[in-house]
Scaffold this motif. Structure first.
Motif, mmCIF file in Angstrom:
data_model
loop_
_atom_site.group_PDB
_atom_site.id
_atom_site.type_symbol
_atom_site.label_atom_id
_atom_site.label_comp_id
_atom_site.label_asym_id
_atom_site.label_seq_id
_atom_site.Cartn_x
_atom_site.Cartn_y
_atom_site.Cartn_z
ATOM 1 N N TRP A 1 -8.285 27.873 26.048
ATOM 2 C CA TRP A 1 -9.348 28.775 26.349
ATOM 3 C C TRP A 1 -10.097 28.998 24.711
ATOM 4 N N ARG A 2 -11.402 28.820 24.825
ATOM 5 C CA ARG A 2 -12.010 29.193 23.328
ATOM 6 C C ARG A 2 -11.881 30.561 22.816
ATOM 7 N N MET A 3 -11.615 30.456 21.530
ATOM 8 C CA MET A 3 -11.494 32.003 20.907
ATOM 9 C C MET A 3 -12.386 31.831 19.963
ATOM 10 N N PRO A 4 -12.786 33.240 19.466
ATOM 11 C CA PRO A 4 -14.114 33.289 18.410
ATOM 12 C C PRO A 4 -13.623 32.685 16.948
ATOM 13 N N LEU A 5 -14.636 32.609 16.285
ATOM 14 C CA LEU A 5 -14.382 32.438 14.893
ATOM 15 C C LEU A 5 -15.452 33.136 14.135
ATOM 16 N N ASP A 6 -15.867 34.417 14.181
ATOM 17 C CA ASP A 6 -16.641 35.129 13.444
ATOM 18 C C ASP A 6 -16.411 35.068 12.164
ATOM 19 N N GLU A 7 -17.316 35.206 11.304
ATOM 20 C CA GLU A 7 -17.087 35.260 9.809
ATOM 21 C C GLU A 7 -16.175 36.684 9.443
ATOM 22 N N GLU A 8 -16.624 37.827 10.564
ATOM 23 C CA GLU A 8 -15.956 39.154 10.064
ATOM 24 C C GLU A 8 -14.516 39.057 9.965
ATOM 25 N N TYR A 9 -13.755 37.968 10.807
ATOM 26 C CA TYR A 9 -12.499 37.988 10.739
ATOM 27 C C TYR A 9 -11.732 37.321 9.701
ATOM 28 N N ASP A 10 -12.745 36.801 8.793
ATOM 29 C CA ASP A 10 -12.311 36.124 7.361
ATOM 30 C C ASP A 10 -11.962 37.045 6.417
ATOM 31 N N GLU A 11 -12.623 38.259 6.532
ATOM 32 C CA GLU A 11 -12.389 39.253 5.401
ATOM 33 C C GLU A 11 -11.052 39.613 5.186
ATOM 34 N N GLY A 12 -10.076 39.836 6.105
ATOM 35 C CA GLY A 12 -8.685 40.160 5.919
ATOM 36 C C GLY A 12 -8.071 39.117 4.860
ATOM 37 N N LEU A 13 -8.440 37.974 4.860
ATOM 38 C CA LEU A 13 -7.846 37.020 3.812
ATOM 39 C C LEU A 13 -7.874 37.288 2.190
ATOM 40 N N LYS A 14 -8.837 38.239 2.059
ATOM 41 C CA LYS A 14 -9.213 38.340 0.399
ATOM 42 C C LYS A 14 -7.901 38.742 -0.253
ATOM 43 N N SER A 15 -7.850 38.371 -1.414
ATOM 44 C CA SER A 15 -6.875 38.579 -2.338
ATOM 45 C C SER A 15 -7.085 38.994 -3.695
ATOM 46 N N HIS A 16 -6.142 39.677 -4.511
ATOM 47 C CA HIS A 16 -6.524 40.144 -5.695
ATOM 48 C C HIS A 16 -6.319 39.253 -6.772
ATOM 49 N N TYR A 17 -5.297 38.206 -6.297
ATOM 50 C CA TYR A 17 -4.843 37.192 -7.124
ATOM 51 C C TYR A 17 -4.972 35.854 -6.950
ATOM 52 N N GLY B 1 -4.498 38.164 14.852
ATOM 53 C CA GLY B 1 -3.574 37.290 13.947
ATOM 54 C C GLY B 1 -3.968 35.769 14.339
ATOM 55 N N SER B 2 -4.109 35.300 15.578
ATOM 56 C CA SER B 2 -4.293 33.986 15.698
ATOM 57 C C SER B 2 -5.757 33.660 15.276
ATOM 58 N N ILE B 3 -6.630 34.541 15.130
ATOM 59 C CA ILE B 3 -7.967 34.450 14.843
ATOM 60 C C ILE B 3 -7.935 34.263 13.244
ATOM 61 N N THR B 4 -7.511 35.296 12.537
ATOM 62 C CA THR B 4 -7.416 35.105 10.969
ATOM 63 C C THR B 4 -6.648 33.748 10.372
ATOM 64 N N ALA B 5 -5.763 33.447 11.359
ATOM 65 C CA ALA B 5 -5.015 32.055 10.976
ATOM 66 C C ALA B 5 -5.925 30.842 11.083
ATOM 67 N N ALA B 6 -6.715 30.704 12.089
ATOM 68 C CA ALA B 6 -7.695 29.871 12.359
ATOM 69 C C ALA B 6 -8.993 30.007 11.233
ATOM 70 N N LYS B 7 -9.214 31.156 10.918
ATOM 71 C CA LYS B 7 -10.220 31.495 9.619
ATOM 72 C C LYS B 7 -9.695 30.827 8.346
ATOM 73 N N PHE B 8 -8.216 30.811 8.038
ATOM 74 C CA PHE B 8 -7.674 30.547 7.009
ATOM 75 C C PHE B 8 -8.011 28.761 6.990
ATOM 76 N N LEU B 9 -7.586 28.140 8.017
ATOM 77 C CA LEU B 9 -7.733 27.004 8.104
ATOM 78 C C LEU B 9 -9.230 26.369 8.228
ATOM 79 N N GLN B 10 -10.102 27.019 8.513
ATOM 80 C CA GLN B 10 -11.506 26.779 8.640
ATOM 81 C C GLN B 10 -12.043 26.417 7.310
ATOM 82 N N ARG B 11 -11.409 27.145 6.194
ATOM 83 C CA ARG B 11 -11.798 27.178 4.562
ATOM 84 C C ARG B 11 -11.565 25.674 4.132
ATOM 85 N N PHE B 12 -10.789 25.003 4.757
ATOM 86 C CA PHE B 12 -10.512 23.603 4.377
ATOM 87 C C PHE B 12 -11.282 22.583 5.158
#
Ligand code: BES
Ligand code: MN
Ligand code: ZN
Length: 467
Positions: free
Chosen positions: A385-401, A413-424
């Motif tokens: 089943w297709r799940m979304p990848l909107d850029e809004e879901y990427d925001e949670g991955l921000k880091s100070h370091y 959680g499964s969408i942010t995981a996919a957003k993480f992968l998408q960065r590569f």
């Protein structure tokens, strides 16, 4: 003989004796036209077969055929069937029915025995026939052949994933890939820690740090087209045991984290099937494999690591390790200038909350690729089943370091995981299958399913037809 009766019994076999027999059984209340119902008849009068099994199917589709056969083969369990003949009443079977038969047989006869040799496999029949008119012969034969190749891939995937973590180590998985490659004419390369270090896979290595088992990076190449043709790359998560690392998992059901290399197992199984079916296409399998363990050397929450891509990652939760090994494999994939990359991973518990244990989660940056995978999942009866990848879901991955953190909030959680992968994945069309809910079953039926070997094989075959 197994007689499959679709569509509420409206379809007749065309054989007078058989049809009268079915009608009488219904009339006498011994058989009902309800999907999955069976009636076993021993040496039915006038039939020249020792056993006759009636089974009702919801309709004439390959999917209904497969569930009816699952019920039929379960009803035949323990009987000394040597030659199994299957008849589909009222219709001619096609290639998809034939493939379903091969997969139902795999399902009925596979038994895990490696660490439990006393487990006895139900004896498989020596000969299996699917009866059809001569006009359907070629299609049925091709369907059986394809089904058998996929079934062998499914069995291999189950066999790998079922092995406990002390048997299926990264080293063993590398050796198994080499054995499989040798037996099927594939090129296999297994990189050790030194080679992985040399590639700069700092993210992958950060997961492996806590373990005494050395990591492996497995590369499998199938060449079915000219060397210059861009391959399809399949990437499988190969965590042979996921304790969570320093962000340790709770004890209940932790044993099931031996299945955390289910993605890797499905890539191995798919390449096994592809090697047999020989589509005119190039396929590469990439498997980063290691253990995720806590120890004095293990990565700690807050540690910052450098991925092969150069992007830095703050590891806020060492239990979100799948994405850390996959991201470096995705960067490695760039060297193939791939036509498409599909990664397969038991990545998140959240996908189980979202989709349960039936459909896998599909994420894709490319709509055409998503459509191809959805179509393959339908023909393979291996749903996603297709799940979304909107850029809004990427925001949670921000880091100070670092450039990014390895986790966001719990929600989605499964969408942010996919957003993480998408960065590569900027350099190729990419899709990701989160198979945490479907690669194995828990409870009484505990065990690896071999999914999504069917989906991936159909995807590869369809791409080869189009190429
Ligand atoms: N391997 C697990 C995901 C998983 C959970 C697979 C249950 C099969 C069944 C993965 O490495 C993991 O631990 N994911 C975490 C991510 C979280 C820390 C952001 C999860 O899902 O809890
Ligand atoms: Mn984990
Ligand atoms: Zn994991």
């Amino acid at each position: 003989m197994v007689l499959v009766l679709p569509a509420g019994g409206k379809a007749l076999s065309g054989d007078k004796l058989l049809d009268a027999l079915v009608a009488a059984a219904v009339k006498q209340g011994d058989f009902e036209h309800k999907a999955g119902q069976t009636l076993y008849l021993h040496q039915a009068a006038g039939m020249n077969c020792a056993r006759l099994l009636l089974v009702s199917a919801k309709d004439g589709s390959a999917k209904a055929f497969r569930s009816a056969l699952n019920a039929a083969l379960a009803a035949l369990k323990g009987r000394a069937v040597r030659h199994l003949a299957v008849v589909l009443a009222g219709a001619q079977p096609d290639a998809t029915h034939a493939e379903s038969l091969a997969l139902a047989l795999e399902n009925a006869h596979y038994v895990y025995r490696h660490t439990k040799p006393s487990a006895v496999a139900a004896k498989a029949p020596v000969k299996v026939s699917l009866l059809c008119d001569t006009s359907a012969h070629a299609a049925v034969k091709a369907g059986l052949k394809q089904g058998e190749a996929i079934a062998a891939g499914v069995t291999l995937a189950r066999e790998c994933a079922n092995r406990p973590g002390n048997h299926c180590t990264p080293t063993w998985l590398g050796e198994e890939a080499q054995r499989m490659g040798k037996a099927n004419g594939l090129k296999v390369k297994v990189l050790d820690r030194k080679a992985i270090e040399k590639l700069g896979m700092g993210s992958f290595l950060s997961v492996s740090r806590g373990s005494d088992e050395p990591p492996r990076f497995i590369v499998i190449e199938y060449q079915g087209a000219s060397k210059t043709e861009a391959p399809v790359v399949l990437v499988g998560k190969g965590i042979t045991f996921d304790t969570g690392g320093i962000s340790l998992k709770p004890a209940p059901e932790m044993d099931e984290m031996k299945y955390d290399m289910g993605g890797a197992a499905s890539v191995l199984g798919t390449l096994r099937a592809v090697a047999e079916l020989k589509p005119k296409l190039n396929v590469v399998g990439l498997i980063p494999t290691c253990e995720n363990m806590p120890s004095g050397r293990a990565t700690k929450p807050g540690d910052v690591v450098v991925s092969m891509s150069g992007q830095t990652i703050e590891v806020l939760n060492t239990d979100a390790e799948g994405r850390l090994i996959l991201c470096d494999a995705l960067t490695y994939a760039e060297r193939y200038k791939p036509a498409a990359v599909v990664d397969v991973a038991t990545l998140t518990g959240a996908i189980i909350i979202a989709l349960g244990n039936h459909q896998a989660g599909l994420f894709a940056s490319d709509d055409a690729l998503a459509e191809q995978l959805l179509a393959a999942s339908r023909t393979a009866q291996d749903p996603c089943w297709r799940m979304p990848l909107d850029e809004e879901y990427d925001e949670g991955l921000k880091s100070h370091y670092a450039d990014m953190a390895n986790v966001g909030s719990r929600a989605g959680g499964s969408i942010t995981a996919a957003k993480f992968l998408q960065r590569f994945t900027g350099k190729f069309p990419w899709a990701h299958l989160d198979v945490a809910g479907v690669a194995h079953r828990s409870g009484a039926a505990k065990g690896a399913t071999g999914r999504p070997v069917g989906l991936l094989t159909h995807f590869v075959l369809a791409r080869a037809r189009k190429a």
